[in-house]
Write a protein that holds these residues in place. Structure first.
Motif, mmCIF file in Angstrom:
data_model
loop_
_atom_site.group_PDB
_atom_site.id
_atom_site.type_symbol
_atom_site.label_atom_id
_atom_site.label_comp_id
_atom_site.label_asym_id
_atom_site.label_seq_id
_atom_site.Cartn_x
_atom_site.Cartn_y
_atom_site.Cartn_z
ATOM 1 N N GLY A 22 0.822 -1.214 0.000
ATOM 2 C CA GLY A 22 0.000 0.000 0.000
ATOM 3 C C GLY A 22 0.852 1.258 0.000
ATOM 4 N N ILE A 25 -0.318 7.472 2.217
ATOM 5 C CA ILE A 25 0.631 8.226 3.032
ATOM 6 C C ILE A 25 1.191 7.401 4.190
ATOM 7 C CG2 ILE A 25 -1.172 9.377 4.450
ATOM 8 C CD1 ILE A 25 2.334 10.670 3.345
ATOM 9 N N ASN A 26 0.396 6.477 4.735
ATOM 10 C CA ASN A 26 0.935 5.707 5.867
ATOM 11 C C ASN A 26 2.003 4.714 5.433
ATOM 12 O OD1 ASN A 26 -0.407 6.999 7.958
ATOM 13 N ND2 ASN A 26 -2.293 5.828 7.586
ATOM 14 N N GLU A 45 2.325 -0.756 -4.583
ATOM 15 C CA GLU A 45 1.033 -0.065 -4.595
ATOM 16 C C GLU A 45 0.265 -0.556 -5.822
ATOM 17 O OE1 GLU A 45 -1.125 2.176 -3.052
ATOM 18 O OE2 GLU A 45 -2.235 1.780 -4.911
ATOM 19 N N LYS A 46 -0.982 -0.996 -5.583
ATOM 20 C CA LYS A 46 -1.716 -1.625 -6.693
ATOM 21 C C LYS A 46 -2.121 -0.638 -7.788
ATOM 22 C CE LYS A 46 -6.233 -1.836 -4.369
ATOM 23 N NZ LYS A 46 -7.393 -1.215 -4.808
ATOM 24 N N ALA A 53 -7.397 6.525 -0.029
ATOM 25 C CA ALA A 53 -7.860 7.544 0.931
ATOM 26 C C ALA A 53 -6.990 8.788 0.885
ATOM 27 C CB ALA A 53 -7.838 6.962 2.346
ATOM 28 N N SER A 54 -5.701 8.587 0.638
ATOM 29 C CA SER A 54 -4.774 9.718 0.698
ATOM 30 C C SER A 54 -5.002 10.752 -0.400
ATOM 31 C CB SER A 54 -3.325 9.216 0.652
ATOM 32 O OG SER A 54 -3.111 8.341 1.720
ATOM 33 N N SER A 58 -9.248 16.420 3.020
ATOM 34 C CA SER A 58 -9.755 17.803 3.016
ATOM 35 C C SER A 58 -8.616 18.808 2.929
ATOM 36 C CB SER A 58 -10.549 18.085 4.302
ATOM 37 O OG SER A 58 -11.601 17.188 4.424
ATOM 38 N N MET A 60 -6.324 19.459 4.954
ATOM 39 C CA MET A 60 -6.000 20.157 6.194
ATOM 40 C C MET A 60 -4.879 19.419 6.934
ATOM 41 S SD MET A 60 -9.858 20.837 7.353
ATOM 42 C CE MET A 60 -9.583 20.682 9.083
ATOM 43 N N MET A 211 -0.299 -6.891 -4.291
ATOM 44 C CA MET A 211 -0.070 -8.119 -3.547
ATOM 45 C C MET A 211 -1.310 -8.975 -3.793
ATOM 46 S SD MET A 211 -0.813 -10.133 -0.924
ATOM 47 C CE MET A 211 -1.874 -9.219 0.170
ATOM 48 N N PRO A 243 -8.192 1.550 3.735
ATOM 49 C CA PRO A 243 -9.518 0.941 3.864
ATOM 50 C C PRO A 243 -9.578 -0.499 3.341
ATOM 51 C CG PRO A 243 -9.517 2.752 2.252
ATOM 52 C CD PRO A 243 -8.182 2.772 2.917
ATOM 53 N N GLY A 392 -5.094 6.679 11.340
ATOM 54 C CA GLY A 392 -4.028 7.621 10.954
ATOM 55 C C GLY A 392 -4.559 8.711 10.059
ATOM 56 N N TRP A 394 -3.373 12.231 7.480
ATOM 57 C CA TRP A 394 -2.274 12.860 6.743
ATOM 58 C C TRP A 394 -1.368 13.591 7.746
ATOM 59 C CZ3 TRP A 394 0.750 13.624 2.737
ATOM 60 C CH2 TRP A 394 0.379 13.102 1.516
ATOM 61 N N THR A 395 -2.004 14.359 8.617
ATOM 62 C CA THR A 395 -1.253 15.201 9.540
ATOM 63 C C THR A 395 -0.263 14.403 10.382
ATOM 64 O OG1 THR A 395 -3.281 16.487 9.709
ATOM 65 C CG2 THR A 395 -1.556 16.986 11.319
HETATM 66 C C1 FAD Z 1 -12.759 12.396 3.066
HETATM 67 C C2 FAD Z 1 -11.483 12.408 3.818
HETATM 68 C C3 FAD Z 1 -10.986 13.591 4.336
HETATM 69 C C4 FAD Z 1 -9.796 13.590 5.061
HETATM 70 N N1 FAD Z 1 -9.271 14.773 5.456
HETATM 71 C C5 FAD Z 1 -8.101 14.802 6.118
HETATM 72 C C6 FAD Z 1 -7.500 16.032 6.451
HETATM 73 O O1 FAD Z 1 -7.980 17.096 6.091
HETATM 74 N N2 FAD Z 1 -6.340 16.001 7.153
HETATM 75 C C7 FAD Z 1 -5.748 14.829 7.536
HETATM 76 O O2 FAD Z 1 -4.729 14.875 8.202
HETATM 77 N N3 FAD Z 1 -6.277 13.634 7.192
HETATM 78 C C8 FAD Z 1 -7.424 13.593 6.479
HETATM 79 N N4 FAD Z 1 -7.977 12.392 6.104
HETATM 80 C C9 FAD Z 1 -7.371 11.138 6.567
HETATM 81 C C10 FAD Z 1 -6.254 10.646 5.665
HETATM 82 O O3 FAD Z 1 -6.416 11.058 4.326
HETATM 83 C C11 FAD Z 1 -6.228 9.130 5.692
HETATM 84 O O4 FAD Z 1 -6.353 8.645 6.968
HETATM 85 C C12 FAD Z 1 -4.915 8.617 5.122
HETATM 86 O O5 FAD Z 1 -4.772 9.114 3.821
HETATM 87 C C13 FAD Z 1 -4.883 7.100 5.108
HETATM 88 O O6 FAD Z 1 -3.746 6.715 4.410
HETATM 89 P P1 FAD Z 1 -3.401 5.193 4.201
HETATM 90 O O7 FAD Z 1 -2.050 5.163 3.606
HETATM 91 O O8 FAD Z 1 -3.599 4.437 5.467
HETATM 92 O O9 FAD Z 1 -4.520 4.650 3.188
HETATM 93 P P2 FAD Z 1 -4.648 4.847 1.610
HETATM 94 O O10 FAD Z 1 -4.271 6.192 1.179
HETATM 95 O O11 FAD Z 1 -5.987 4.357 1.194
HETATM 96 O O12 FAD Z 1 -3.540 3.871 1.034
HETATM 97 C C14 FAD Z 1 -3.734 2.486 0.964
HETATM 98 C C15 FAD Z 1 -3.222 2.043 -0.394
HETATM 99 O O13 FAD Z 1 -3.149 0.628 -0.426
HETATM 100 C C16 FAD Z 1 -3.340 0.220 -1.764
HETATM 101 N N5 FAD Z 1 -3.655 -1.203 -1.778
HETATM 102 C C17 FAD Z 1 -4.796 -1.793 -1.324
HETATM 103 N N6 FAD Z 1 -4.724 -3.123 -1.508
HETATM 104 C C18 FAD Z 1 -3.508 -3.379 -2.068
HETATM 105 C C19 FAD Z 1 -2.851 -4.580 -2.506
HETATM 106 N N7 FAD Z 1 -3.440 -5.791 -2.397
HETATM 107 N N8 FAD Z 1 -1.621 -4.474 -3.083
HETATM 108 C C20 FAD Z 1 -1.016 -3.258 -3.208
HETATM 109 N N9 FAD Z 1 -1.605 -2.109 -2.810
HETATM 110 C C21 FAD Z 1 -2.826 -2.161 -2.238
HETATM 111 C C22 FAD Z 1 -4.466 1.131 -2.236
HETATM 112 O O14 FAD Z 1 -4.500 1.228 -3.650
HETATM 113 C C23 FAD Z 1 -4.149 2.435 -1.539
HETATM 114 O O15 FAD Z 1 -3.486 3.357 -2.385
HETATM 115 C C24 FAD Z 1 -9.129 12.373 5.306
HETATM 116 C C25 FAD Z 1 -9.610 11.172 4.764
HETATM 117 C C26 FAD Z 1 -10.751 11.194 3.996
HETATM 118 C C27 FAD Z 1 -11.221 9.914 3.344
#
Ligand code: FAD
Length: 563
Positions: A22, A25-26, A45-46, A53-54, A58, A60, A211, A243, A392, A394-395
């Motif tokens: 994945g 951002i995390n 990353e798929k 989600a990243s 918003s 912020m 994966m 997610p 988690g 972005w911040t």
């Molecule tokens: C509507 C909304 C508003 C938000 N606003 C803010 C804000 O203003 N400020 C803030 O700090 N945070 C905010 N957040 C929270 C923040 O954006 C998320 O919590 C954060 O981006 C989560 O990142 P992640 O890396 O965990 O998930 P993701 O960004 O979803 O990354 C997971 C990645 O895994 C990949 N993946 C999935 N399955 C596989 C696989 N089998 N093989 C390879 N890759 C795979 C997906 O394609 C995806 O890109 C917001 C979130 C949302 C949805």
């Protein structure tokens, strides 16, 4: 190593210390920290980086004032500190953001916080001045001595209406405090990857690789561009699939219920009067049932969001007509004299927050904190542990990555060598401190590269101090501005193709640039960009046509943009 070399190297050497699944951002945050600490790490990353989600945030960078009410004091303290660090480490992409709360009542919500704290209240309601004042005093206190942003300020009704002339006259007053705006989150993520890879030749991140399964000591990856598969043998797997975390664990034969995702949507509008009415302020407020709404200045557009709706399948998230009606209605409540309607919408998007699975009946009350869920030993048939990164923001990505990396280093029996607390990110390194410094840097770069000052100003705004490498590259051959997008030049784009892991046309229009989100695209631009990318990436005529069709269909289906 380029993408093909990384993949063919995997065939020969499938053993790696850490595999991150994945590239949101995390995953990227953990990738950078592990790379800086000398670990051989592969991130897959798929889709494209930050396409889940990243890409839906918003924008912020915030401490999360409203989490105080849920009793999440640890999270708010951490998030305020991380907000301050991002303002300092990535000043090219993260800017201080005055955030104004229009307040319609004086005493409402007084009992909410204590009641919620003792789990006696489920239904949110609008907050009044007094509760907001108490929250802001605490919020300022968390900033402590790191006074990176000014303290909050209350304005009377009269002062507020003099400052924001279109504001609803029914307000009793306004409160303005400071958070941060992250103008191009997806660009920041790519810069983190590039920083990591340039520090450690054994750290590689590849997009469009999924994966697809695993057992015992092996994980199977699939290249989404060729369908080729690869076996890798990691010592540790970090499931950073946001997610999709439970779906990903399922592919490894692990049954989990870590995530209870909630969907959030946004619209971007072109409306000069509204843009002028908010100035450089974000308006952040609650509707009558306590849900948060934001009206955010995004370049010359206005970003409006967001919703918070439980969903089971993250693939199905899209911005609905009901959500759009809701955003338009609430914006009219704050600025009633402005006529905002669907014709003003230039882009829409939706994503799913990877929140922890929870029994809360009101989505706003689900914790926004992060945690590492460990599956190992008797829990699995795998020879390596799997860490799932739940929640988690972005911040807080840096702090979360630090916790994950410490745990991973302990598992690998290694010691931390570097930390990221005050490490500049990408084009934030050596970024001008003020406008005089910016002018000096631009003048000297212009004299050296021959690129005009006007163009360099744009490049600094887009890329921070990476402008230097880009301008030097532009100067290394015949360059010209694109016919349909004069803000971009041919060699600027070739530089991005060569350095920023662009594989599809939509990677550029939706994530390496703001062209899509700001609603600037025309059909002519998409065709011209396909020509430039086609030449740089060696696309034949059919592939060029397929890329144009793919981009148009993503724009229409996911973002309501029909060209
Ligand atoms: C509507 C909304 C508003 C938000 N606003 C803010 C804000 O203003 N400020 C803030 O700090 N945070 C905010 N957040 C929270 C923040 O954006 C998320 O919590 C954060 O981006 C989560 O990142 P992640 O890396 O965990 O998930 P993701 O960004 O979803 O990354 C997971 C990645 O895994 C990949 N993946 C999935 N399955 C596989 C696989 N089998 N093989 C390879 N890759 C795979 C997906 O394609 C995806 O890109 C917001 C979130 C949302 C949805």
């Amino acid at each position: 190593m380029n993408r093909n070399e990384v993949l063919s190297n995997l065939k020969k050497n499938p053993g790696i210390s850490v595999l991150i699944i994945g590239g949101g951002i995390n995953g990227i945050g953990a990738f950078r920290d592990l790379a800086l600490n000398g670990v051989d790490v592969l991130l897959v990353e798929k889709g494209d980086f930050c396409s889940g989600a990243s890409s839906a945030s918003s924008h912020m960078v915030h401490g999360g004032i409203r989490y105080l009410e849920n009793g999440e004091f640890r999270l708010v303290r951490e998030a305020v500190q991380e907000r301050n660090r991002l303002l300092q480490n990535a000043p090219h992409l993260v800017k201080p953001l005055p955030t104004t709360i229009p307040i319609f009542r004086r005493f409402s919500g007084l009992l909410n916080a204590p009641l919620k704290f003792f789990r006696l209240l489920n239904k949110p309601s609008e907050r009044g001045s007094l509760v907001i004042k108490l929250g802001l005093i605490m919020y300022d206190a968390y900033t402590g001595r790191q006074r990176v942003v000014p303290k909050h300020r209350f304005l009377s009704r009269k002062e507020s209406l003099a400052k924001w002339k279109q504001l609803n006259p029914n307000i009793v007053n306004t409160a303005t405090y400071y958070d941060g705006a992250i103008l191009q989150p997806e660009r920041l993520a790519v810069e983190l990857i590039l920083d990591a890879e340039s520090e450690n030749p054994n750290a590689r991140a590849i997009n469009y690789v999924s994966m697809i399964g695993g057992s015992e000591d092996t994980i199977i990856l699939r290249d989404e561009l060729t369908d080729d598969t690869y076996d890798v043998r990691p010592k540790l797997v970090i499931n950073a699939a946001g997610p999709w975390i439970d779906f990903t664990n399922q592919k490894l034969g692990l049954s989990t219920r870590f995530i209870g995702g909630t969907k959030g949507s946004h619209i971007v509008v072109r409306h000069e009067e509204l843009r002028k009415a908010i100035g450089e302020n974000e308006f952040f407020f609650e509707n009558e049932d306590g849900r948060i709404v934001l009206i955010f200045p995004l370049y010359d557009r206005v970003l409006i969001g967001t919703s918070d709706i439980s969903v089971e399948n993250p693939n199905e998230a899209h911005c609905t007509d009901d959500e759009i009606d809701y955003f338009l209605r609430l914006t009219r409540r704050i600025f009633p004299s402005l006529s905002l309607n669907r014709e003003n919408i230039v882009f829409q998007f939706s994503g799913v927050r990877p929140l922890p699975h929870s029994a809360a009946t009101v989505t706003a009350q689900i914790s926004r904190d992060h945690s590492i869920e460990v599956l190992s030993g008797d829990w699995t048939h795998l020879t390596f542990p799997v860490y799932s990164l739940v929640g988690g923001k972005w911040t807080t990505f840096r702090a979360f990555a630090e916790q994950v990396t410490d745990k991973a280093l302990a598992h690998l029996g290694r010691k931390r060598k570097k930390d990221t607390r005050s490490l500049p990110i990408g084009g934030g390194r050596g970024f001008p401190r003020d406008s005089a410094d910016l002018k000096r840097q631009i003048e000297s770069l212009s004299a050296w590269t021959g690129v005009t000052r006007e163009r360099l100003k744009v490049l600094f705004e887009r890329y921070g101090t990476r402008a230097e490498a880009i301008a030097t590259f532009m100067n290394g051959g015949t360059d010209f501005l694109l016919r349909s997008i004069p803000g971009y030049s041919r060699r600027e784009i070739i530089f991005l193709v060569q350095h920023e892991k662009i594989l599809h046309l939509d990677d550029f229009v939706l994530r390496r640039s703001m062209l899509g989100m700001l609603g600037r695209l025309t059909r002519e631009m998409v065709d011209e960009l396909a020509d430039v990318f086609g030449n740089a990436l060696g696309w034949k005529a059919e592939q060029k046509a397929a890329e144009v069709a793919r981009t148009l269909s993503i724009l229409a289906d996911k973002h309501g943009v029909r060209l």
